[in-house]
Design a protein around this motif. Structure first.
Motif, PDB file in Angstrom:
ATOM      1  N   LEU A  28       1.467   6.799  -6.816  1.00 30.13           N
ATOM      2  CA  LEU A  28       0.541   7.919  -7.322  1.00 30.13           C
ATOM      3  C   LEU A  28       0.857   9.194  -6.996  1.00 30.13           C
ATOM      4  O   LEU A  28       0.662   9.983  -7.604  1.00 30.13           O
ATOM      5  N   LEU A  29       1.611   9.312  -5.786  1.00 26.58           N
ATOM      6  CA  LEU A  29       2.008  10.592  -5.351  1.00 26.58           C
ATOM      7  C   LEU A  29       3.174  11.347  -6.494  1.00 26.58           C
ATOM      8  O   LEU A  29       3.019  12.420  -6.992  1.00 26.58           O
ATOM      9  N   GLN A  35       0.839  -1.340   0.152  1.00 22.65           N
ATOM     10  CA  GLN A  35      -0.049  -0.060  -0.086  1.00 22.65           C
ATOM     11  C   GLN A  35       0.860   1.216  -0.057  1.00 22.65           C
ATOM     12  O   GLN A  35       0.413   2.058  -0.647  1.00 22.65           O
ATOM     13  N   GLU A  36       1.992   1.272   0.895  1.00 28.61           N
ATOM     14  CA  GLU A  36       2.904   2.416   0.898  1.00 28.61           C
ATOM     15  C   GLU A  36       3.605   2.456  -0.353  1.00 28.61           C
ATOM     16  O   GLU A  36       3.696   3.718  -0.953  1.00 28.61           O
ATOM     17  N   GLN A  48       1.495  12.060  -9.531  1.00 25.85           N
ATOM     18  CA  GLN A  48       0.846  13.414  -9.510  1.00 25.85           C
ATOM     19  C   GLN A  48       1.657  14.552  -9.799  1.00 25.85           C
ATOM     20  O   GLN A  48       1.317  15.496 -10.406  1.00 25.85           O
ATOM     21  N   LEU A  74       2.356   1.867  -3.600  1.00 20.06           N
ATOM     22  CA  LEU A  74       1.080   2.170  -4.506  1.00 20.06           C
ATOM     23  C   LEU A  74       0.929   3.677  -4.318  1.00 20.06           C
ATOM     24  O   LEU A  74       0.911   4.571  -5.266  1.00 20.06           O
ATOM     25  N   ILE A  75       0.890   4.164  -2.865  1.00 25.88           N
ATOM     26  CA  ILE A  75       0.707   5.607  -2.680  1.00 25.88           C
ATOM     27  C   ILE A  75       1.965   6.387  -3.074  1.00 25.88           C
ATOM     28  O   ILE A  75       1.770   7.588  -3.625  1.00 25.88           O
ATOM     29  N   LEU A  76       3.114   6.098  -2.682  1.00 24.80           N
ATOM     30  CA  LEU A  76       4.148   6.789  -3.190  1.00 24.80           C
ATOM     31  C   LEU A  76       4.231   6.893  -4.723  1.00 24.80           C
ATOM     32  O   LEU A  76       4.482   7.936  -5.364  1.00 24.80           O
TER      33      LEU A  76
END
Length: 75
Positions: A48-49, A41-42, A52, A44-46
């Motif tokens: 996506l950030l 999850q971490e 963006q 994936l979040i990194l």
């Protein structure tokens, strides 16, 4: 002062630096990686950030797309 052929000098320097690098790499012990892997999850979040941030830089003109896999940073 003696004359030096630049191409020969560069070729000799590359060979010497490669010898120094390989000797150093062979003598230094390899350190085992102690950092645990990231959580999915971490990760994936990194991702996506970062995506963006990249899209925002393209939209504002800080990064300019010049072609396929070619970009220019406009600072």
């Amino acid at each position: 002062m003696s004359r030096i052929n630049y191409n020969d000098y560069i070729k000799n320097m590359r060979a010497k630096s490669l010898q120094l690098y390989t000797r150093h790499a062979a003598l230094t012990p390899k350190i085992a990686r102690t950092k645990k892997p990231r959580d999915l999850q971490e990760d994936l979040i990194l991702f996506l950030l970062d995506y963006q941030r990249w899209q925002k830089a393209l939209a504002t003109g800080r990064i300019e797309k010049k072609g396929a896999r070619r970009y220019r940073w406009n600072g």
